[in-house]
Motif scaffolding. Structure first.
Motif, PDB file in Angstrom:
ATOM      1  N   ALA A  41       0.833  -1.200   0.000  1.00 56.71           N
ATOM      2  CA  ALA A  41       0.000   0.000   0.000  1.00 56.71           C
ATOM      3  C   ALA A  41       0.868   1.250   0.000  1.00 56.71           C
ATOM      4  O   ALA A  41       0.590   2.222  -0.706  1.00 56.71           O
ATOM      5  CB  ALA A  41      -0.926  -0.008   1.216  1.00 56.71           C
ATOM      6  N   ALA A  42       1.948   1.227   0.784  1.00 56.75           N
ATOM      7  CA  ALA A  42       2.851   2.375   0.829  1.00 56.75           C
ATOM      8  C   ALA A  42       3.525   2.580  -0.513  1.00 56.75           C
ATOM      9  O   ALA A  42       3.659   3.711  -0.998  1.00 56.75           O
ATOM     10  CB  ALA A  42       3.892   2.171   1.928  1.00 56.75           C
ATOM     11  N   ALA A  43       3.954   1.491  -1.149  1.00 54.50           N
ATOM     12  CA  ALA A  43       4.636   1.588  -2.441  1.00 54.50           C
ATOM     13  C   ALA A  43       3.716   2.131  -3.526  1.00 54.50           C
ATOM     14  O   ALA A  43       4.172   2.739  -4.492  1.00 54.50           O
ATOM     15  CB  ALA A  43       5.180   0.216  -2.846  1.00 54.50           C
ATOM     16  N   GLY A  65       4.607  -4.498  14.175  1.00 51.74           N
ATOM     17  CA  GLY A  65       5.280  -5.017  12.989  1.00 51.74           C
ATOM     18  C   GLY A  65       4.844  -4.305  11.727  1.00 51.74           C
ATOM     19  O   GLY A  65       5.657  -4.018  10.839  1.00 51.74           O
ATOM     20  N   ILE A  66       3.555  -3.990  11.626  1.00 48.55           N
ATOM     21  CA  ILE A  66       3.047  -3.270  10.458  1.00 48.55           C
ATOM     22  C   ILE A  66       3.566  -1.836  10.458  1.00 48.55           C
ATOM     23  O   ILE A  66       3.934  -1.298   9.413  1.00 48.55           O
ATOM     24  CB  ILE A  66       1.510  -3.329  10.431  1.00 48.55           C
ATOM     25  CG1 ILE A  66       1.065  -4.768  10.116  1.00 48.55           C
ATOM     26  CG2 ILE A  66       0.934  -2.352   9.421  1.00 48.55           C
ATOM     27  CD1 ILE A  66      -0.428  -4.986  10.164  1.00 48.55           C
ATOM     28  N   VAL A  67       3.620  -1.200  11.635  1.00 51.24           N
ATOM     29  CA  VAL A  67       4.166   0.152  11.714  1.00 51.24           C
ATOM     30  C   VAL A  67       5.615   0.175  11.236  1.00 51.24           C
ATOM     31  O   VAL A  67       6.034   1.081  10.510  1.00 51.24           O
ATOM     32  CB  VAL A  67       4.072   0.686  13.156  1.00 51.24           C
ATOM     33  CG1 VAL A  67       4.858   1.985  13.306  1.00 51.24           C
ATOM     34  CG2 VAL A  67       2.610   0.905  13.556  1.00 51.24           C
ATOM     35  N   ARG A  68       6.376  -0.846  11.614  1.00 50.10           N
ATOM     36  CA  ARG A  68       7.789  -0.906  11.209  1.00 50.10           C
ATOM     37  C   ARG A  68       7.958  -1.213   9.722  1.00 50.10           C
ATOM     38  O   ARG A  68       9.005  -0.924   9.147  1.00 50.10           O
ATOM     39  CB  ARG A  68       8.527  -1.968  12.023  1.00 50.10           C
ATOM     40  CG  ARG A  68       8.716  -1.617  13.488  1.00 50.10           C
ATOM     41  CD  ARG A  68       9.696  -2.578  14.145  1.00 50.10           C
ATOM     42  NE  ARG A  68       9.228  -3.955  14.109  1.00 50.10           N
ATOM     43  CZ  ARG A  68       8.515  -4.530  15.074  1.00 50.10           C
ATOM     44  NH1 ARG A  68       8.165  -3.815  16.154  1.00 50.10           N
ATOM     45  NH2 ARG A  68       8.130  -5.792  14.985  1.00 50.10           N
ATOM     46  N   ALA A  69       6.928  -1.792   9.100  1.00 49.58           N
ATOM     47  CA  ALA A  69       7.064  -2.266   7.722  1.00 49.58           C
ATOM     48  C   ALA A  69       6.987  -1.157   6.691  1.00 49.58           C
ATOM     49  O   ALA A  69       7.397  -1.356   5.556  1.00 49.58           O
ATOM     50  CB  ALA A  69       5.989  -3.316   7.422  1.00 49.58           C
ATOM     51  N   MET A  70       6.454   0.002   7.066  1.00 52.54           N
ATOM     52  CA  MET A  70       6.301   1.078   6.070  1.00 52.54           C
ATOM     53  C   MET A  70       6.163   2.406   6.797  1.00 52.54           C
ATOM     54  O   MET A  70       5.974   2.447   8.008  1.00 52.54           O
ATOM     55  CB  MET A  70       5.134   0.786   5.138  1.00 52.54           C
ATOM     56  CG  MET A  70       3.854   0.383   5.803  1.00 52.54           C
ATOM     57  SD  MET A  70       2.729   1.778   5.986  1.00 52.54           S
ATOM     58  CE  MET A  70       2.038   1.417   7.591  1.00 52.54           C
ATOM     59  N   PRO A  71       6.288   3.521   6.052  1.00 46.01           N
ATOM     60  CA  PRO A  71       6.385   4.835   6.700  1.00 46.01           C
ATOM     61  C   PRO A  71       5.070   5.572   6.891  1.00 46.01           C
ATOM     62  O   PRO A  71       5.077   6.697   7.364  1.00 46.01           O
ATOM     63  CB  PRO A  71       7.279   5.607   5.720  1.00 46.01           C
ATOM     64  CG  PRO A  71       6.886   5.065   4.379  1.00 46.01           C
ATOM     65  CD  PRO A  71       6.581   3.604   4.597  1.00 46.01           C
ATOM     66  N   LEU A  72       3.950   4.967   6.518  1.00 45.05           N
ATOM     67  CA  LEU A  72       2.681   5.686   6.523  1.00 45.05           C
ATOM     68  C   LEU A  72       1.966   5.606   7.865  1.00 45.05           C
ATOM     69  O   LEU A  72       2.258   4.736   8.688  1.00 45.05           O
ATOM     70  CB  LEU A  72       1.766   5.122   5.433  1.00 45.05           C
ATOM     71  CG  LEU A  72       2.280   5.199   4.003  1.00 45.05           C
ATOM     72  CD1 LEU A  72       1.242   4.628   3.053  1.00 45.05           C
ATOM     73  CD2 LEU A  72       2.637   6.625   3.614  1.00 45.05           C
TER      74      LEU A  72
END
Length: 260
Positions: A41-43, A65-72
């Protein structure tokens, strides 16, 4: 290149800033089940991701874990869970940017202890959530319960009570007509969120139309094919980015660029 080094406090501040006095396209959040889906989704250029507490288990580890996976920004919907205080504390530590809750507690399906005293009052659960919050930039949103016999009038009254009690945003139910969105927008002076993941007999208006009706955030369900979502999503996001460019590079566009 995407960076996951944007601190939780900064993400919250960016989201709050983007919603303040918002004009132009509505922010687009996508419901995601996993960290990998959040990264996609971030990409694709979406503005954030949405998680349902009922799918996450009793701890904040999955969310972290989801927070760490992307910057949004990550938005978590608590629904009608009874223990709002504990959930808000866990999710703030996990790094989420916004929390939604129903203004009424739902009965425990397992038959455990019922809702706490006073939980039928539309502002009681909000007061508990606000009391548990430590970072003032963590957004707390409320979904007003709509009684079938009262409808839109009751929803507006309950939403106004929650705004007066300190809610940062209101989750808009699906009005029977588009005029209902206009009524809510004119009645409330804080950001409005439309949850398009909620089941209904008819599809919601398009994100563009919802923005024209004054809605600030739209949460999309996972509707694209899981085997090849990227091409379809790129077409959707390209349209959104074009609208950002036409908006003249305002605060919403700058916020999106900072997320990337």
């Amino acid at each position: 290149m995407l960076s996951t080094e944007i601190p939780a406090r900064r993400r919250r501040a960016l989201l709050r800033e983007s919603l303040a006095g918002r004009t132009g396209p509505a922010l687009r959040f996508r419901s995601v089940p996993t960290a990998a889906a959040a990264g996609r989704a971030a990409a694709c250029g979406l503005d954030g991701v949405h998680l349902a507490w009922a799918d996450l288990g009793p701890s904040g580890e999955v969310v972290a874990g989801i927070v760490r996976a992307m910057p949004l920004p990550v938005l978590v919907d608590l629904g009608g869970i009874a223990d709002v205080e504990r959930a808000v504390e866990l999710l703030e530590v996990a790094g989420v940017s916004a929390i939604l809750l129903d203004d009424l507690a739902r009965p425990d399906p397992a038959g455990a202890a019922g809702p706490p005293p006073g939980s039928d009052d539309p502002v009681t659960r909000l007061a508990v959530a606000l009391g548990a919050r430590r970072d003032p930039d963590l957004l707390i949103g409320v979904r007003p319960a709509v009684r079938s016999t009262e409808g839109l009038i009751d929803a507006v009254d309950r939403a106004r009570a929650q705004v007066a009690a300190g809610a940062d945003l209101i989750v808009v139910g699906r009005p029977e007509t588009e005029a209902g969105y206009t009524v809510l927008r004119e009645a409330l002076d804080i950001p409005l969120l439309v949850d398009a993941t909620a089941s209904d007999h008819s599809p919601p208006p398009t994100p563009r139309r919802l923005a024209e009706l004054g809605m600030d955030v739209v949460i999309h369900p996972v509707t694209l094919p899981r085997t090849a979502p990227d091409a379809a999503e790129r077409g959707v996001i390209a349209t959104r980015d074009t609208r950002h460019a036409r908006a003249g590079g305002g605060s919403a566009a700058r916020t999106t660029e900072e997320h990337r």
